[in-house]
Design a protein around this motif. Structure first.
Motif, PDB file in Angstrom:
ATOM      1  N   GLU A  43      -1.942   6.596   5.311  1.00  0.00           N
ATOM      2  CA  GLU A  43      -0.977   7.290   6.181  1.00  0.00           C
ATOM      3  C   GLU A  43      -0.043   8.132   5.324  1.00  0.00           C
ATOM      4  N   LEU A  44       0.453   7.537   4.228  1.00  0.00           N
ATOM      5  CA  LEU A  44       1.345   8.268   3.327  1.00  0.00           C
ATOM      6  C   LEU A  44       0.591   9.408   2.639  1.00  0.00           C
ATOM      7  N   ALA A  45      -0.655   9.144   2.232  1.00  0.00           N
ATOM      8  CA  ALA A  45      -1.471  10.183   1.584  1.00  0.00           C
ATOM      9  C   ALA A  45      -1.650  11.373   2.525  1.00  0.00           C
ATOM     10  N   ASP A  46      -1.983  11.091   3.770  1.00  0.00           N
ATOM     11  CA  ASP A  46      -2.193  12.174   4.740  1.00  0.00           C
ATOM     12  C   ASP A  46      -0.912  12.967   4.949  1.00  0.00           C
ATOM     13  N   PHE A  98       1.423  13.565   2.915  1.00  0.00           N
ATOM     14  CA  PHE A  98       1.754  14.441   1.785  1.00  0.00           C
ATOM     15  C   PHE A  98       0.558  15.291   1.343  1.00  0.00           C
ATOM     16  N   GLY A  99      -0.490  15.324   2.158  1.00  0.00           N
ATOM     17  CA  GLY A  99      -1.639  16.167   1.836  1.00  0.00           C
ATOM     18  C   GLY A  99      -2.390  15.721   0.596  1.00  0.00           C
ATOM     19  N   VAL A 100      -2.399  14.407   0.350  1.00  0.00           N
ATOM     20  CA  VAL A 100      -3.044  13.857  -0.840  1.00  0.00           C
ATOM     21  C   VAL A 100      -4.448  13.377  -0.488  1.00  0.00           C
ATOM     22  N   ALA A 101      -5.440  13.831  -1.248  1.00  0.00           N
ATOM     23  CA  ALA A 101      -6.822  13.387  -1.044  1.00  0.00           C
ATOM     24  C   ALA A 101      -7.100  12.188  -1.948  1.00  0.00           C
ATOM     25  N   GLY A 123       0.825  -1.213   0.000  1.00  0.00           N
ATOM     26  CA  GLY A 123       0.000   0.000   0.000  1.00  0.00           C
ATOM     27  C   GLY A 123       0.853   1.255   0.000  1.00  0.00           C
ATOM     28  N   HIS A 124       1.919   1.227   0.827  1.00  0.00           N
ATOM     29  CA  HIS A 124       2.830   2.377   0.862  1.00  0.00           C
ATOM     30  C   HIS A 124       3.484   2.575  -0.500  1.00  0.00           C
ATOM     31  N   ARG A 136       9.653   0.665   1.829  1.00  0.00           N
ATOM     32  CA  ARG A 136       8.962   1.914   2.178  1.00  0.00           C
ATOM     33  C   ARG A 136       9.721   3.129   1.641  1.00  0.00           C
ATOM     34  N   PRO A 137       9.871   3.223   0.326  1.00  0.00           N
ATOM     35  CA  PRO A 137      10.621   4.359  -0.222  1.00  0.00           C
ATOM     36  C   PRO A 137       9.974   5.682   0.158  1.00  0.00           C
ATOM     37  N   GLU A 138      10.833   6.680   0.352  1.00  0.00           N
ATOM     38  CA  GLU A 138      10.381   8.006   0.780  1.00  0.00           C
ATOM     39  C   GLU A 138      10.428   8.949  -0.418  1.00  0.00           C
TER      40      GLU A 138
END
Lengths: 323, 323
Positions: free
Chosen positions: B106-109, B111-114, B62-63, B188-190
């Protein structure tokens, strides 16, 4: 053939596209924003063995993968602008790719859609298409605006795709003219994008018929505040071909519950009846009033003045929950 | 569980998102246009058995499905805004779905992604994510702007994901601290979105390292007009963990040819060296100059002053053409 060669060979539209600053071939595509417009995005996945059989023609699959998305764009009242194609392929079958890409790009060109990117990967055959479009700010048509007392309309005829499925038609067979008509509706649906654009100023809510009239109208009624509907069976725009080949009862059942028609279902205040009639004349599309929005109580279909027995209401993907 | 219940249960972010007029649950999503900004869209598909093994943790998948797209957004110098998720699942495994959706959201939140929509279908496990973002009009970073004499930079360290693959690390094993570091980079790439935004005014071209440094730098050089590059092996930001676990030669090879690092590679005119150094200090990221753009002749990697033997140059999906 590697993924870069494959994209270059089959998916280049070979011309500069208006509004596209960077298309296929970079990390992402860049599009000019359109002042005063909202962005509308839609996406659909077609999986081999679920949404189409492996023996389906590549051209039909290419057409349908884009058409179902353009139908969603139509239901939002938007103009289509661009598309992304995520194509997962077990192998590079050149004949398949030629037919698939030709049909997809033919439809894209016809609707002014620029193919601006995507991803090509190896794996079980599956196609996700994403389409973006533009709509004047705040004017997108959604499922939410219907009110009690409004007329419910359908474009075109209903139940033809379901009739083709029920008859087991496919392109390998020798088909009669009527069978060909039905199969064409299933294999090459025509998205109602131009209609959707005009409906922005006429309709209060809209949806495209992908899961079946009862299911999709149900979505509009639920989103608009748990409203109901009264539908007159005799008013439904049945398929003449389905009536002849399957009989009127079966044609009615397919019109109510059959998916994949990709016509628009929309609600309009009764004072705009003349405007809808004018639109039907100018567009050449049949637009049929099939009933009225009611304050609640689900969808009642009346036949000969009496409520019709409920039929199953559309297709959803179901999984057995486990874990 | 049907597709509507599944989406409602696992993929609702549970809050109103800025700029989103219509999110999950209609025929399409509607986003406010941003005046003066171009739209950037990116998409990537991950297929089970190709991009990840079935035993990979759902959270990691998912990440990564979102992270690889955010990395493309970073390479374009854009701010991430929204995402679409096309999820094809053989069955609704509730534990898998919980972990998958939690990590993705979690990653979406962060980076402010909806998450504004998508499609959920039944079939072999496959995930396509599409991310949209915005960039000031005409300022997107592409692969095309590099010029002879410019410095070539890399963020962070290279070759750690490839080292994790070479060591056969997975989350079922008891790992040492160093092994854990390497596996984390693979799993879990950043994405370097903040760096990409700053690079808009510093870099002339950029790409993210997904296929390997030599392959991805090659894309920049080709797109910028068949340029070449001179790379100094000693300058490459090797992974300390990979050097310790695999030796320096193997670490160098992974740094040159290993994919999946998702660092940014970018070119900068030499007169901006001070600005890059200032950026490195303020961002806390290591930004390493690894060489120079040359007028042509491919990518030459020198070690101890002598040209290094060429190594294989990155991953592409290959198909056997037939038909």
């Amino acid at each position: 053939m590697d993924e870069f060669e494959l994209v270059a060979q089959y998916f280049s539209q070979g011309r500069v596209q208006a509004g596209v600053r960077t298309g296929i071939g970079d990390d992402g595509a860049v599009l000019e924003g359109v002042p005063g417009q909202d962005l509308v995005v839609v996406t659909d996945t077609l999986v081999s063995g679920v949404h189409f059989a492996t023996e389906h023609s590549a051209g039909d699959i290419g057409h349908k993968a884009l058409a179902v998305n353009l139908s969603d764009i139509a239901a939002m009242g938007a103009s289509a602008g661009w598309a992304l194609l995520n194509l997962t392929l077990p192998r590079a079958d050149t004949v398949w790719l030629e037919n698939f890409s030709a049909a997809l790009l033919e439809l894209a060109d016809r609707f002014g859609v620029a193919l601006i990117g995507g991803d090509t990967t190896r794996g079980p055959l599956s196609i996700s298409v994403t389409v973006g479009g533009w709509v004047p700010s705040g004017q997108a048509l959604t499922r939410q605006g219907a009110s009690t007392g409004e007329d419910i309309y359908i474009s075109g005829t209903l139940g033809e795709a379901a009739a083709a499925l029920a008859l087991g038609l496919d392109c390998q067979q020798q088909l009669t003219l009527l069978e060909g008509e039905l199969l064409h509706r299933l294999a090459r649906p025509e998205p109602r994008v131009d209609l959707g654009i005009v409906l922005r100023t006429l309709a209060t809510a809209a949806i495209d018929i992908s899961d079946g009239l009862l299911a999709d109208l149900g979505h509009v009624l639920a989103a608009s505040g748990q409203l109901g509907a009264s539908i007159t069976a005799e008013a439904l725009p049945l398929s003449p071909a389905a009536c002849k080949l399957l009989g009127k009862e079966a044609a009615l059942s397919h019109a109510l519950a059959g998916g994949d028609d990709f016509e628009l279902c929309f609600t309009v205040p009764p004072e705009r009846r003349l405007a809808v009639a004018t639109l039907a004349r100018s567009s050449g599309l049949t637009l049929t009033c099939i009933g009225t929005v009611t304050p609640g109580g689900g969808v009642i279909v009346s036949q000969g003045g009496a409520p019709h027995v409920a039929v199953e209401s559309g297709y959803r993907h179901h999984w057995q929950a486990d874990g």
